[in-house]
Write an enzyme that holds these catalytic residues in place. Structure first.
Site, PDB file in Angstrom:
ATOM      1  N   TYR A 141     -34.954  -7.309  20.317  1.00 21.48           N
ATOM      2  CA  TYR A 141     -34.106  -8.398  19.018  1.00 21.48           C
ATOM      3  C   TYR A 141     -35.219  -9.683  19.027  1.00 21.48           C
ATOM      4  CZ  TYR A 141     -30.500  -4.644  18.995  1.00 21.48           C
ATOM      5  OH  TYR A 141     -29.900  -3.816  18.883  1.00 21.48           O
ATOM      6  N   LYS A 192     -35.452   2.393  30.607  1.00 15.98           N
ATOM      7  CA  LYS A 192     -36.256   3.408  30.370  1.00 15.98           C
ATOM      8  C   LYS A 192     -37.537   2.920  31.060  1.00 15.98           C
ATOM      9  CE  LYS A 192     -36.620   6.511  28.154  1.00 15.98           C
ATOM     10  NZ  LYS A 192     -35.964   7.870  28.004  1.00 15.98           N
ATOM     11  N   ASP A 225     -31.282   7.144  28.436  1.00 15.32           N
ATOM     12  CA  ASP A 225     -30.638   8.743  27.176  1.00 15.32           C
ATOM     13  C   ASP A 225     -29.865   9.970  27.919  1.00 15.32           C
ATOM     14  OD1 ASP A 225     -33.352   8.776  29.215  1.00 15.32           O
ATOM     15  OD2 ASP A 225     -34.720  10.441  28.243  1.00 15.32           O
ATOM     16  N   ASP A 249     -26.757  -2.058  23.077  1.00 14.00           N
ATOM     17  CA  ASP A 249     -26.221  -1.984  21.447  1.00 14.00           C
ATOM     18  C   ASP A 249     -25.599  -0.696  21.082  1.00 14.00           C
ATOM     19  OD1 ASP A 249     -25.317  -2.647  18.923  1.00 14.00           O
ATOM     20  OD2 ASP A 249     -27.856  -3.357  18.426  1.00 14.00           O
ATOM     21  N   ASP A 253     -21.158   1.086  21.551  1.00 13.61           N
ATOM     22  CA  ASP A 253     -21.069   1.574  20.411  1.00 13.61           C
ATOM     23  C   ASP A 253     -20.486   3.243  20.541  1.00 13.61           C
ATOM     24  OD1 ASP A 253     -20.753  -1.260  19.457  1.00 13.61           O
ATOM     25  OD2 ASP A 253     -22.092   0.481  17.653  1.00 13.61           O
TER      26      ASP A 253
END
Length: 355
Positions: A141, A192, A225, A249, A253
């Site tokens: 970001y 990852k 993942d 993020d 959620d």
């Protein structure tokens, strides 16, 4: 000395849920002796409309002076066409960066009374109590370079740079390990590292911090993942989940949906000791229901609970507020997102009654 809370109601349902927070603060003052000064300022689209920018320099300055900042939500289709650098979300990213609140605490807690409201079967979520510690001021970001360029053939290329330094990873890892010691003493670090060099550095630094200072805490490395799959397969296997900005993020959620409603969950963004904390419900501005009295104010009210606990030195009052929310839910108080009929104000009434 009386501490100060700066509220930034924002856009959409933000002002509605912050209104209930203010009512709760008044009840805590009159019934439980809370000493707190409350200020407010424009933020997000509302600030764009009034001042041409999503947050003013004077607001950022004040946010760094007070003990805690509590925001509602920002954004909406009204401001979708403004330049990216002055969109409401840009104001939020700027506020986080300027306050240097690098550790985002996002609990995913399933209240016993709401175990049947989850998208998962009751045995998988009953008693769920996990905590995401998301790095908030680095990663994709904020990494440079980023942008959208036009190529020689007229087509375009968009790019973002996932960048982390050793220091950025170390400081958020310390937060996660210290928090785990107060909970289930277990950290799952998500990245990852199999395909991303920034993820590989993340794994290496977290491993080093653990080996040096936190050998008593159980550390597990989980690819992001796989973590997504595990969160819907067996979420209660986790305690503290340490993540970078992007994966935190997304996955927090996902975890929010397990609890029954995203309208239930608060967050805290913390910096160095003695610095102001930033608190916000993790739901968005929900422009489709704004002004209709349908928003669930619990996430915003529990964000106040976190502010009382982490920034305002009022943990006993925070306990009373959490207990009031729990009791209201146990007595059947429900907004429409939870299958009930209460309005935003009526849910506020139910919680205040328990105080």
């Amino acid at each position: 000395m009386t501490k100060t809370l700066l509220t930034l109601p924002g856009d959409g349902i933000g002002p509605e849920v912050i209104e209930q927070v203010n009512r709760v603060i008044d009840a805590l003052k009159s019934r439980h002796g809370l000493e707190l000064s409350v200020e407010t300022a424009l933020f997000g689209g509302a600030c764009i409309d009034a001042a041409g920018e999503p947050i003013q320099a004077s607001t950022i300055k004040r946010a760094k002076e007070v003990e805690a900042v509590l925001m509602g939500a920002v954004g909406g289709p009204k401001w979708a066409g403004v330049a990216r650098e002055i969109r409401p979300e840009a104001g939020l990213l700027n506020l986080r960066k300027e306050m240097d609140v690098f550790a985002n605490l996002r609990p995913a807690l399933c209240f016993e009374a709401l175990a049947d409201a989850s998208s998962l079967k009751k045995p998988f979520v009953e008693g769920l109590d996990i905590m995401f510690v998301r790095e908030l001021c680095g990663g994709v970001y904020f990494g440079k370079p980023k942008g959208v360029d036009t190529l020689a053939d007229g087509t375009k290329i968009g790019y973002d740079n996932a960048v982390y330094t050793t220091a950025e990873i170390e400081r958020v890892a310390h937060v996660a390990f210290k928090l785990a010691r107060k909970r289930g003493n277990k950290v799952a670090s998500l990245e990852k590292s199999n395909v991303m060099d920034s993820g590989l550095l993340w794994r290496e630094v977290v491993t080093e911090v653990h080996a040096k200072d936190y050998k008593d805490v159980v550390l597990e490395h989980v690819l992001a993942d796989n973590a997504a799959m595990q969160l819907v397969r067996d979420p209660k296997q986790f305690d503290v989940l340490l993540t970078d900005n992007l994966f935190g993020d997304i996955l927090s959620d996902l975890a929010a949906a397990l609890t029954g409603s995203i309208g239930l969950l608060p967050s805290a963004a913390l910096g160095a000791d003695g610095m102001a904390g930033l608190y916000e419900p993790i739901h968005g501005s929900a422009p489709d229901i704004a002004g209709k009295g349908l928003a669930n104010p619990i996430a915003a009210i529990l964000s106040l609970e976190m502010a009382l606990r982490y920034s305002l030195d009022a943990s006993e009052i925070a306990d009373k507020l959490f207990a009031a929310v729990k009791a209201a839910l146990e007595k059947g108080a429900r907004t429409k997102d939870l299958g009930g009929e209460l309005s935003t104000t009526q849910m506020g009434d139910a919680i205040i009654a328990e105080l």
